[in-house]
Design a protein around this motif. Structure first.
Motif, PDB file in Angstrom:
ATOM      1  N   THR A  33     -26.185 -35.817 -52.817  1.00 16.58           N
ATOM      2  CA  THR A  33     -25.194 -35.487 -53.221  1.00 16.58           C
ATOM      3  C   THR A  33     -24.250 -35.532 -52.051  1.00 16.58           C
ATOM      4  O   THR A  33     -24.557 -36.046 -51.007  1.00 16.58           O
ATOM      5  N   LYS A  57     -21.814 -31.831 -57.309  1.00 22.28           N
ATOM      6  CA  LYS A  57     -23.594 -30.711 -58.132  1.00 22.28           C
ATOM      7  C   LYS A  57     -23.931 -31.900 -57.993  1.00 22.28           C
ATOM      8  O   LYS A  57     -24.442 -32.755 -58.737  1.00 22.28           O
ATOM      9  N   PRO A  58     -25.052 -31.856 -57.542  1.00 18.78           N
ATOM     10  CA  PRO A  58     -26.580 -33.239 -57.229  1.00 18.78           C
ATOM     11  C   PRO A  58     -26.730 -33.420 -58.338  1.00 18.78           C
ATOM     12  O   PRO A  58     -26.948 -32.433 -59.462  1.00 18.78           O
ATOM     13  N   VAL A 118     -35.321 -34.019 -48.419  1.00 18.71           N
ATOM     14  CA  VAL A 118     -34.030 -33.936 -48.751  1.00 18.71           C
ATOM     15  C   VAL A 118     -33.085 -33.208 -47.985  1.00 18.71           C
ATOM     16  O   VAL A 118     -33.479 -31.880 -47.401  1.00 18.71           O
ATOM     17  N   SER A 146     -29.663 -30.771 -46.618  1.00 19.94           N
ATOM     18  CA  SER A 146     -28.410 -30.491 -47.568  1.00 19.94           C
ATOM     19  C   SER A 146     -27.196 -30.804 -47.077  1.00 19.94           C
ATOM     20  O   SER A 146     -26.675 -31.147 -45.673  1.00 19.94           O
ATOM     21  N   SER A 147     -26.295 -30.564 -47.750  1.00 15.50           N
ATOM     22  CA  SER A 147     -24.753 -30.734 -47.344  1.00 15.50           C
ATOM     23  C   SER A 147     -24.557 -29.908 -46.231  1.00 15.50           C
ATOM     24  O   SER A 147     -24.806 -29.088 -45.864  1.00 15.50           O
ATOM     25  N   SER A 165     -24.920 -24.355 -53.552  1.00 14.88           N
ATOM     26  CA  SER A 165     -25.203 -25.286 -53.252  1.00 14.88           C
ATOM     27  C   SER A 165     -27.535 -25.371 -52.613  1.00 14.88           C
ATOM     28  O   SER A 165     -27.343 -26.711 -53.086  1.00 14.88           O
ATOM     29  N   GLU A 189     -29.331 -25.435 -55.850  1.00 11.04           N
ATOM     30  CA  GLU A 189     -28.671 -27.167 -56.599  1.00 11.04           C
ATOM     31  C   GLU A 189     -29.663 -27.902 -55.819  1.00 11.04           C
ATOM     32  O   GLU A 189     -30.604 -28.461 -56.751  1.00 11.04           O
ATOM     33  N   GLN A 190     -29.586 -27.747 -54.570  1.00 13.88           N
ATOM     34  CA  GLN A 190     -30.082 -29.662 -53.924  1.00 13.88           C
ATOM     35  C   GLN A 190     -31.549 -28.706 -53.763  1.00 13.88           C
ATOM     36  O   GLN A 190     -32.848 -29.679 -54.175  1.00 13.88           O
ATOM     37  N   LEU A 244     -36.071 -28.928 -48.112  1.00 17.11           N
ATOM     38  CA  LEU A 244     -34.728 -28.525 -47.709  1.00 17.11           C
ATOM     39  C   LEU A 244     -34.246 -28.384 -46.188  1.00 17.11           C
ATOM     40  O   LEU A 244     -34.735 -26.866 -46.067  1.00 17.11           O
TER      41      LEU A 244
END
Length: 257
Positions: free
Chosen positions: A33, A40-41, A59, A61-62, A81, A84-85, A97
């Motif tokens: 995302t 939301k991804p 991945v 994360s933001s 988040s 969700e991620q 992650l």
């Protein structure tokens, strides 16, 4: 360096497989995302293609996520988040992650930030845990950071290690954060018991600068040989987050060893 798995952070999330193949890497790191927003991804076509390929995925994360924050308007969406991620990371078959350690504000108690990290894992454990392993990454700056100095990481691990938290070692962050890279693998493994991924980055800035500015492997203030030894000793996959214009040369440099 025989057997080392070499990866790169890819910038083209619409077609990460094409970028991975062009760089000739074994694994890629990507966002699912916008890293600067609370979106939301979702799994788009590009992520589906790399999921179905032989290239492994990590991945990241933001950047807006700060699990440690004492501010409810940051901490609560951060928890959501991460969950969700992690779920989307599982959809694309990611190995893990990566989540930055985060920080509290000046004057706030870092122990409360550590407690917030523990609450994240405790709450998710009640739902069966995260969909993929969570790898906490050390950070470069901040006197109130959860994962800049290794003594702080030790306190954090006392709180979250029992939940299976993984660790991502960033060489630029450690250097800029004031941690010597000679023997760093042994020192961090003595704390966490593990290194799941190495962000193998040189630094544009001096030791203990607290500045997070990556450089290509042969162009920064860290001796390339030191970086290579960290990657070799870790036994973990290495991920290049170096400047885009030199990342192909970085891959070739590691392959040549």
């Amino acid at each position: 360096m025989n057997g080392m798995r070499i990866g790169a952070h890819v910038r083209n999330s619409d077609n990460p497989l094409e970028e991975a193949e062009a760089l000739d890497v074994d694994l890629v790191q990507l966002f699912v995302t916008d890293p600067q927003k609370w979106k939301k991804p979702v799994v788009g076509e590009g992520l589906e293609r790399i999921r179905d390929s032989a290239v492994d995925v990590v991945v990241h994360s933001s950047y807006v996520i700060n699990v440690a924050s004492l501010n409810n308007r940051i901490r609560i969406p951060s928890r959501k988040s991460v969950t969700e991620q992690a779920a989307v990371a599982a959809e694309v078959g990611a190995l893990g992650l990566v989540v930055h350690g985060g920080h509290v504000r000046d004057g706030e108690d870092p122990d409360e930030g550590i407690a917030n990290w523990r609450k994240l894992f405790e709450r998710q454990a009640e739902s069966g845990g995260f969909a993929v392993p969570i790898w906490i990454e050390n950070t470069a700056g901040g006197d109130f950071a959860m994962a800049r100095h290794f003594d702080a990481i030790a306190k954090l691990w006392d709180a979250v290690g029992e939940f299976g938290a993984g660790f991502c070692l960033d060489t630029c962050h450690a250097w800029a954060g004031g941690e010597d890279l000679v023997g760093v693998v042994e020192r961090i493994k003595a704390i966490t018991g593990r290194i799941d991924l190495v962000h193998l980055n040189n630094s544009r800035d001096d030791f203990d600068s607290a500045r997070d500015r990556h450089a290509n492997l042969e162009e920064g203030t860290i001796e390339p040989e030191v970086l290579v030894e960290v990657g070799r000793a870790s036994g973990a996959p290495v991920m290049l987050e170096t400047p885009a214009e030199g990342i192909a040369a970085d891959v070739a440099y590691l392959r040549s060893l």
